[in-house]
Design a protein around this motif. Structure first.
Motif, PDB file in Angstrom:
ATOM      1  N   PHE A 327       0.835  -1.198   0.000  1.00 46.90           N
ATOM      2  CA  PHE A 327       0.000   0.000   0.000  1.00 46.90           C
ATOM      3  C   PHE A 327       0.874   1.253   0.000  1.00 46.90           C
ATOM      4  N   HIS A 331      -1.633   5.682   2.913  1.00 43.72           N
ATOM      5  CA  HIS A 331      -2.856   5.066   2.401  1.00 43.72           C
ATOM      6  C   HIS A 331      -3.654   4.471   3.553  1.00 43.72           C
ATOM      7  N   SER A 425       3.348  -4.056  -7.014  1.00 42.69           N
ATOM      8  CA  SER A 425       2.455  -2.959  -6.660  1.00 42.69           C
ATOM      9  C   SER A 425       2.925  -1.704  -7.384  1.00 42.69           C
ATOM     10  N   HIS A 427       2.538   2.225  -8.273  1.00 42.75           N
ATOM     11  CA  HIS A 427       2.007   3.437  -7.672  1.00 42.75           C
ATOM     12  C   HIS A 427       2.070   4.598  -8.660  1.00 42.75           C
ATOM     13  N   PHE A 446      -1.136  -5.148  -8.254  1.00 37.64           N
ATOM     14  CA  PHE A 446      -1.939  -4.058  -7.695  1.00 37.64           C
ATOM     15  C   PHE A 446      -1.600  -2.767  -8.424  1.00 37.64           C
ATOM     16  N   PHE A 448      -2.242   1.434  -7.779  1.00 35.07           N
ATOM     17  CA  PHE A 448      -2.735   2.491  -6.903  1.00 35.07           C
ATOM     18  C   PHE A 448      -2.511   3.845  -7.570  1.00 35.07           C
ATOM     19  N   ARG A 473      -8.382  -1.625  -8.938  1.00 32.09           N
ATOM     20  CA  ARG A 473      -9.317  -0.661  -8.347  1.00 32.09           C
ATOM     21  C   ARG A 473      -8.969   0.770  -8.733  1.00 32.09           C
ATOM     22  N   ASN A 474      -9.989   1.514  -9.119  1.00 32.80           N
ATOM     23  CA  ASN A 474      -9.864   2.942  -9.410  1.00 32.80           C
ATOM     24  C   ASN A 474      -8.951   3.246 -10.596  1.00 32.80           C
ATOM     25  N   SER A 475      -8.716   2.275 -11.443  1.00 25.76           N
ATOM     26  CA  SER A 475      -7.927   2.528 -12.654  1.00 25.76           C
ATOM     27  C   SER A 475      -8.883   2.924 -13.783  1.00 25.76           C
TER      28      SER A 475
END
Length: 766
Positions: A327, A331, A425, A427, A446, A448, A473-475
């Motif tokens: 994360f 966050h 992940s 970012h 992931f 973010f 998520r949220n892409s």
């Protein structure tokens, strides 16, 4: 004027200099001393700038920013003073001294709990060496309890220190067993006022082994215990008078980090400007904290202290804790999201009579008790909603995650790409991804804050057939990623907050899928092939549309399939829309989902109530139930429910009720009841009441004894209601009325009445 704001601030800084708590920690007092001349220079400049700002727009903006910063800093200093003054203005250090010296005549235990490196030992040592404390106690002993300490060594150390404090010739302790050592300690403490500090107690077994030697006499004796484990901090409360103090906030505040965490990054730079130099230098320090911890010899001890907490974790928690490294910084980690991810990764060990999610809850509690995670937000009924991890701990787990090749974090261009990437992940941007890199062993992906459309086939042309977690998520996705079809091992798929509108039929090929999160996407219907996903545990598909004022919102879900009952593993099903054509059969089909923990139903009709009640009775593990009628005037009929789920904690009903369901008072586990559009004539122990669009409402009167539990009254769009309204008998226990909305034609359109003090007691639930 900005100058007056700075004047107030300079005065507060002057009062802060010499503060016992500030001076307790080395370096913090110096920073406060440095701040005062900086603000004095600002004040001198502002005297000139205030007169010129009207003719210089840039200067006006700067003056306004300085004023805002001064106000923010003043607020922080005031809040710090309030926290410092918990004990009648004497501060934390004095409070602890008072706990050590004052209180009841029997033995008491004061526990200091918090994450490693926070200063628990420093504070305890300051109290231990305090002149007044020394004078108050006849004998004192400081016992350091390390991870590797043996009980016999602790008891021997205590005996030797007590003999030394009493100036008596020590006995031959080497030949004593544990019981003899305990008897000796008891004898030495029997008629004396003593202070024993047990520093850095890691585990309960050490406390349980030592506590029986600490005699509970009537001479005002005290035991101070420092620990990273909340379970240890609260353990003394079960057997004797204890005062656990969860120090995870207070000590950081004393160190000055309280200021830093409450302010913007720009404000943080200004606060410690004199400490680090120019603002850009401070930003460099802030952004390179991870490198500093790993490369700075002065920070090696800090890293060692924080690493001890990780090393002490049981094997089943280490992967769970390292997982937090995926994360981004600052966050807020959602509670249920983390649980579902842990389950999908296979981190959770099965336990008899518990679901994997319930075991994961236990893991979270243990991490919280060890001060390795912090609660960030909670719901109105007290449930934990989000967590955070401290920046220093985050740097430690990122470092360990990198060293163990547990996860790769891509947020900068110079990130070293390991030979084998198992968890990735990304970012903020995809530009830092290495093109054409092999990710054949990738298990989790992931994204973010990524603003570019993620073309998975171009980013990873070699594919990732072993992927088990895909969180996009949220892409900015508009279509379901076709690459997913080949991911046989996929267990977790999140397209939450994307623009995806349709789920293709080949979703049925994902035989191992456990979580399908489509919340706040544009999907309104699922293909029949979804019924092939026999391992599906969590199906989330709904949108919440908030209206402009509090507590009122609407949901939209998806059409239910005829044979939904085949998904026997489902634990969460939210939100399904009752099918008009065959809704009765659909409601009966839900009775096959006996593993459900949460169920949400929209557009329910009155005639479906009986079938739904029959199904709910079979859901013995149900914790949360949300039901909304098709129309505001549609009656929700739940009177046919004779045996409601005994574990039901949260019940949300939106629709007309002829009467309050008779079974609600029998819900012993119920912590939240929400009723909207109910039109009930009798008061069902209301705590929140909303009035909306009463065009002719001029005043409100409440009869004596009515609304005894009311805590909040929200009045919206009542244009002729007077500002100086009186609320009849409600004024007997209503203390504060505040307009909280925008003003329209001279009248506030939203009022909130907070019941701060009650003279009419709220009746207890029978």
């Amino acid at each position: 004027m900005a100058e007056s704001s700075v004047n107030f601030l300079i005065e507060k800084l002057s009062n802060l200099i010499g503060n016992e708590v500030i001076n307790l920690f080395r370096g913090v007092g110096e920073q406060v001393v440095y701040l005062r001349p900086e603000y004095e220079q600002m004040r001198a400049f502002l005297r000139i700038a205030d007169a010129l700002q009207d003719s210089d727009e840039e200067l006006s903006v700067w003056v306004r920013q300085v004023r805002d910063i001064a106000h923010d800093t003043e607020d922080i200093l005031d809040e710090f003073s309030i926290l410092q003054g918990h004990d009648h203005g004497h501060g934390f250090y004095a409070s602890l001294c008072k706990l050590a010296c004052c209180g009841g005549s029997g033995r008491e235990v004061v526990s200091l709990s918090g994450m490693g490196g926070m200063g628990k030992t420093t504070l305890a040592k300051q109290v231990y060496d305090d002149a007044e404390v020394k004078h108050h106690f006849q004998v004192r002993a400081w016992i350091t309890v390390s991870q590797s300490s043996k009980v016999r060594d602790l008891l021997k150390d205590m005996v030797q220190q007590l003999f030394k404090a009493m100036r008596r010739v020590p006995q031959d302790v080497e030949n004593m067993n544990n019981n003899q050592l305990k008897r000796t300690i008891k004898e030495l403490l029997r008629k004396r006022r003593y202070l024993i500090v047990l520093d850095d107690v890691w585990h309960l077994d050490k406390w349980h082994a030592v506590k029986y030697a600490l005699l509970n006499n009537s001479f005002h004796s005290r035991v101070v215990l420092t620990t990273r484990n909340t379970d240890v901090a609260f353990a003394p409360a079960s057997s004797l008078k204890a005062r656990p103090m969860i120090w995870s906030h207070y000590l950081w505040q004393s160190h000055g980090i309280y200021f830093a965490e409450r302010l913007s990054k720009e404000m943080r730079a200004l606060i410690i400007w004199r400490r680090f130099g120019m603002i850009d230098e401070w930003c460099m320090v802030s952004h390179s904290l991870g490198a500093e911890i790993n490369g700075n010899d002065k920070l090696k001890d800090l890293k060692k202290v924080l690493s001890l907490s990780f090393n002490d974790l049981p094997y089943y928690l280490k992967s769970c804790f390292l997982y937090l490294s995926i994360f981004p910084e600052d966050h807020l980690i959602e509670h249920m999201r983390l649980i579902r991810l842990w389950v999908a990764e296979g981190f959770i060990e099965a336990k008899e009579e518990k679901t994997l999610e319930e075991v994961a809850e236990d893991y979270i509690i243990e991490l919280l008790n060890r001060s390795l995670m912090q609660v960030a937000t909670t719901t109105s009924d007290g449930r934990v909603k989000t967590f955070r991890i401290h920046d220093l701990l985050r740097e430690i787990i990122i470092s360990k995650s990198r060293d163990q090749n547990f996860a790769t974090i891509m947020k900068e261009q110079n990130v070293q790409w390991p030979g084998r990437v198992r968890r990735l992940s990304v970012h903020n941007t995809l530009q830092n991804l290495h093109p054409n890199r092999s990710v054949s062993q990738l298990r989790s992906l992931f994204m973010f804050g990524v603003v570019e459309k993620p073309p998975l086939n171009k980013l990873f042309p070699g594919g990732f057939r072993l992927l088990s977690v895909l969180d996009l998520r949220n892409s900015p996705l508009k279509k379901f990623p076709v690459e997913v079809v080949s991911l046989y091992h996929l267990r977790y798929l999140s397209l939450r907050d994307t623009k995806v509108k349709m789920i293709p039929r080949y979703i049925g090929k994902l035989q191992n899928l456990e979580t399908l999160d489509l919340k706040h996407s544009l999907v309104t219907e699922l293909p029949i092939e979804i019924l092939k996903l026999q391992r599906l545990r969590h199906l989330l598909l709904y949108r919440i549309e908030y209206v402009s004022y509090e507590h009122i919102h609407s949901k939209s879900g998806f059409q239910i399939m005829e044979n939904i009952g085949v998904l026997r593993s489902l634990q969460k099903l939210c939100f399904i829309e009752a099918n008009e054509n065959n809704s009765g059969n659909m409601m009966r089909e839900l009775g096959k989902l006996t593993q459900l923990r949460r169920l949400g139903i929209l557009k329910l009709r009155r005639e479906d109530g009986k079938a739904l009640c029959s199904s709910i009775e079979k859901m013995t593990g149900l914790r949360a139930l949300s039901i909304a009628s098709e129309e505001e005037y549609e009656i929700i009929d739940l009177q046919h429910l004779s045996s409601p789920p005994v574990l039901l904690q949260r019940l949300y009903l939106r629709g007309r009720l002829e009467t309050l369901p008779h079974w609600i008072p029998s819900l012993r586990s119920l912590v939240r009841l929400s009723l909207k559009w109910s039109r009930l004539k009798d008061d069902p122990l209301l705590k929140i009441l909303g009035l909306d669009e009463f065009d002719e409402l001029r005043s409100i009167q409440v009869e004596t004894g009515a609304l005894p539990c009311l805590e909040e009254l929200i009045i919206h769009r009542c244009p002729v209601l007077e500002k100086t309204m009186t609320i009849g008998k409600l004024l007997t226990y209503q203390k504060y009325i505040q307009p909280t909305g925008e003003e329209e034609d001279g009248r506030f359109i939203l009022w909130t009445v907070w019941v701060m003090e009650r003279t009419v007691p709220c009746p207890e639930k029978s």
